[in-house]
Design a protein around this motif. Structure first.
Motif, mmCIF file in Angstrom:
data_model
loop_
_atom_site.group_PDB
_atom_site.id
_atom_site.type_symbol
_atom_site.label_atom_id
_atom_site.label_comp_id
_atom_site.label_asym_id
_atom_site.label_seq_id
_atom_site.Cartn_x
_atom_site.Cartn_y
_atom_site.Cartn_z
ATOM 1 N N THR A 119 0.860 -1.176 0.000
ATOM 2 C CA THR A 119 0.000 0.000 0.000
ATOM 3 C C THR A 119 0.899 1.228 0.000
ATOM 4 O O THR A 119 1.923 1.242 0.670
ATOM 5 C CB THR A 119 -0.946 0.049 1.225
ATOM 6 O OG1 THR A 119 -0.189 0.320 2.403
ATOM 7 C CG2 THR A 119 -1.721 -1.252 1.385
ATOM 8 N N ILE A 120 0.516 2.214 -0.781
ATOM 9 C CA ILE A 120 1.296 3.443 -0.830
ATOM 10 C C ILE A 120 0.390 4.633 -0.538
ATOM 11 O O ILE A 120 -0.515 4.953 -1.311
ATOM 12 C CB ILE A 120 2.004 3.621 -2.190
ATOM 13 C CG1 ILE A 120 2.996 2.471 -2.382
ATOM 14 C CG2 ILE A 120 2.690 4.990 -2.255
ATOM 15 C CD1 ILE A 120 3.878 2.573 -3.587
ATOM 16 N N SER A 121 0.645 5.261 0.595
ATOM 17 C CA SER A 121 0.016 6.530 0.938
ATOM 18 C C SER A 121 1.031 7.597 0.567
ATOM 19 O O SER A 121 2.239 7.344 0.593
ATOM 20 C CB SER A 121 -0.304 6.591 2.432
ATOM 21 O OG SER A 121 -1.158 5.534 2.790
ATOM 22 N N ARG A 122 0.564 8.786 0.228
ATOM 23 C CA ARG A 122 1.530 9.760 -0.244
ATOM 24 C C ARG A 122 1.019 11.183 -0.106
ATOM 25 O O ARG A 122 -0.172 11.432 -0.097
ATOM 26 C CB ARG A 122 1.895 9.504 -1.704
ATOM 27 C CG ARG A 122 0.817 9.900 -2.720
ATOM 28 C CD ARG A 122 -0.210 8.823 -2.875
ATOM 29 N NE ARG A 122 -1.227 9.190 -3.866
ATOM 30 C CZ ARG A 122 -2.518 9.075 -3.659
ATOM 31 N NH1 ARG A 122 -2.987 8.650 -2.517
ATOM 32 N NH2 ARG A 122 -3.376 9.401 -4.601
ATOM 33 N N GLU A 123 1.988 12.098 -0.009
ATOM 34 C CA GLU A 123 1.693 13.515 -0.084
ATOM 35 C C GLU A 123 1.500 13.867 -1.550
ATOM 36 O O GLU A 123 2.149 13.286 -2.427
ATOM 37 C CB GLU A 123 2.853 14.345 0.477
ATOM 38 C CG GLU A 123 3.016 14.253 1.967
ATOM 39 C CD GLU A 123 4.183 15.097 2.472
ATOM 40 O OE1 GLU A 123 5.052 15.524 1.670
ATOM 41 O OE2 GLU A 123 4.236 15.326 3.697
ATOM 42 N N CYS B 272 -0.396 -7.171 -5.304
ATOM 43 C CA CYS B 272 -0.683 -5.903 -5.965
ATOM 44 C C CYS B 272 -0.091 -4.729 -5.199
ATOM 45 O O CYS B 272 0.359 -4.870 -4.060
ATOM 46 C CB CYS B 272 -2.190 -5.713 -6.096
ATOM 47 S SG CYS B 272 -3.070 -5.676 -4.519
ATOM 48 N N VAL B 273 -0.135 -3.575 -5.876
ATOM 49 C CA VAL B 273 0.170 -2.289 -5.267
ATOM 50 C C VAL B 273 -1.149 -1.519 -5.238
ATOM 51 O O VAL B 273 -1.834 -1.427 -6.267
ATOM 52 C CB VAL B 273 1.215 -1.506 -6.090
ATOM 53 C CG1 VAL B 273 1.403 -0.103 -5.521
ATOM 54 C CG2 VAL B 273 2.547 -2.248 -6.120
ATOM 55 N N ILE B 274 -1.508 -1.002 -4.077
ATOM 56 C CA ILE B 274 -2.728 -0.204 -3.936
ATOM 57 C C ILE B 274 -2.324 1.199 -3.504
ATOM 58 O O ILE B 274 -1.643 1.371 -2.489
ATOM 59 C CB ILE B 274 -3.705 -0.809 -2.909
ATOM 60 C CG1 ILE B 274 -4.086 -2.243 -3.293
ATOM 61 C CG2 ILE B 274 -4.954 0.073 -2.768
ATOM 62 C CD1 ILE B 274 -4.912 -2.977 -2.252
ATOM 63 N N ILE B 275 -2.767 2.190 -4.276
ATOM 64 C CA ILE B 275 -2.443 3.579 -3.986
ATOM 65 C C ILE B 275 -3.554 4.209 -3.159
ATOM 66 O O ILE B 275 -4.729 4.205 -3.559
ATOM 67 C CB ILE B 275 -2.250 4.389 -5.288
ATOM 68 C CG1 ILE B 275 -1.180 3.763 -6.177
ATOM 69 C CG2 ILE B 275 -1.939 5.855 -4.988
ATOM 70 C CD1 ILE B 275 0.220 3.762 -5.606
ATOM 71 N N GLY B 276 -3.190 4.763 -2.001
ATOM 72 C CA GLY B 276 -4.102 5.556 -1.182
ATOM 73 C C GLY B 276 -5.310 4.811 -0.665
ATOM 74 O O GLY B 276 -5.262 3.623 -0.359
ATOM 75 N N ARG B 277 -6.402 5.531 -0.526
ATOM 76 C CA ARG B 277 -7.709 5.022 -0.107
ATOM 77 C C ARG B 277 -7.690 4.294 1.231
ATOM 78 O O ARG B 277 -8.413 3.349 1.451
ATOM 79 C CB ARG B 277 -8.304 4.159 -1.205
ATOM 80 C CG ARG B 277 -8.627 4.998 -2.428
ATOM 81 C CD ARG B 277 -9.207 4.273 -3.582
ATOM 82 N NE ARG B 277 -9.640 5.246 -4.566
ATOM 83 C CZ ARG B 277 -8.822 5.992 -5.305
ATOM 84 N NH1 ARG B 277 -7.522 5.881 -5.169
ATOM 85 N NH2 ARG B 277 -9.294 6.868 -6.166
ATOM 86 N N VAL C 244 3.610 1.733 2.909
ATOM 87 C CA VAL C 244 4.615 2.752 2.593
ATOM 88 C C VAL C 244 3.964 4.125 2.587
ATOM 89 O O VAL C 244 2.842 4.287 2.082
ATOM 90 C CB VAL C 244 5.247 2.476 1.212
ATOM 91 C CG1 VAL C 244 6.312 3.507 0.886
ATOM 92 C CG2 VAL C 244 5.810 1.060 1.133
ATOM 93 N N PHE C 245 4.672 5.106 3.128
ATOM 94 C CA PHE C 245 4.247 6.508 3.035
ATOM 95 C C PHE C 245 5.349 7.271 2.309
ATOM 96 O O PHE C 245 6.503 7.248 2.726
ATOM 97 C CB PHE C 245 4.009 7.124 4.414
ATOM 98 C CG PHE C 245 3.397 8.504 4.341
ATOM 99 C CD1 PHE C 245 2.023 8.655 4.202
ATOM 100 C CD2 PHE C 245 4.193 9.637 4.390
ATOM 101 C CE1 PHE C 245 1.458 9.915 4.113
ATOM 102 C CE2 PHE C 245 3.628 10.915 4.310
ATOM 103 C CZ PHE C 245 2.256 11.051 4.167
ATOM 104 N N ILE C 246 4.979 7.916 1.205
ATOM 105 C CA ILE C 246 5.930 8.702 0.411
ATOM 106 C C ILE C 246 5.661 10.182 0.675
ATOM 107 O O ILE C 246 4.527 10.644 0.530
ATOM 108 C CB ILE C 246 5.786 8.431 -1.103
ATOM 109 C CG1 ILE C 246 5.841 6.935 -1.430
ATOM 110 C CG2 ILE C 246 6.817 9.235 -1.894
ATOM 111 C CD1 ILE C 246 7.185 6.299 -1.367
#
Length: 194
Positions: free
Chosen positions: A7-11, A99-104, A119-121
């Motif tokens: 999972t990727i959370s991001r600014e 998989c890779v899941i962006i945000g949400r 992960v937090f970017i």
């Protein structure tokens, strides 16, 4: 390869979406970002346009936006129904494949699984501003406003539904500054941790 989820959370402006997409390509696994919108729309019965605007972002910039949302007889708002649909879709995806899941809020939704790398970017303001001015063809002042608005709405949504603090290091396995270490190294670190 055993099943793994990233999972990727991001600014906003940090390149998190790009990094996630590249990691998925290099690992040969599924990538979910905007693709989830159609599935959430189908689950909730709402339009994809509504989901795109509201599934990850708060209705406005403050927690009070949720307090004043219209509610049905059960006490649920439209935002609550969208979030419930989002949970169901993300759990189904995680059950199905690597998989890779962006945000949400996927990091929180999948918190009880032991096959998830959260992960937090984030990034430095000058680099994020430059990236946004280039990607969206806007002036620097508008880029700064876009960053502030988007991140505030992401944070509000995350804090409201997870009761955790968005961007707080202890919520994630990795926190990476894409401005300091670059996209390629972010991708390599994420893949090495897999």
């Amino acid at each position: 390869m055993t099943k793994r989820i990233i999972t990727i959370s991001r600014e906003f402006g940090s390149g998190g979406r790009f990094i996630g997409e590249e990691v998925a390509k290099k690992l040969g696994i599924a990538y979910y970002d905007r693709e989830i919108i159609g599935q959430i729309a189908e689950q909730s019965g709402l339009s994809p346009e509504y989901i795109q605007e509201n599934a990850e972002l708060s209705p406005k910039k403050g927690l009070f936006a949720y307090a004043f949302s219209g509610r049905d007889i059960t006490g649920k708002s439209v935002e609550d129904m969208v979030y419930e649909s989002q949970i169901k879709v993300i759990l189904e995806i995680a059950e199905k494949e690597s998989c890779v899941i962006i945000g949400r809020n996927a990091d929180f939704i999948l918190r009880d699984r032991n096959d998830v790398l959260n992960v937090f970017i984030h990034g430095d303001m000058p680099e994020k501003t430059q990236r946004i001015t280039h990607l969206y063809n806007v002036a620097e002042k508008e880029a700064v406003k876009m960053m502030a608005d988007t991140d505030k709405r992401r944070m509000t949504n995350y804090n409201f539904y997870t009761e955790q603090k968005w961007g707080k290091a202890s919520n994630y396995t990795l926190c990476l500054n894409s401005s300091q270490i670059g996209y390629d190294r972010c991708e390599k670190i994420i893949m090495d941790c897999m």
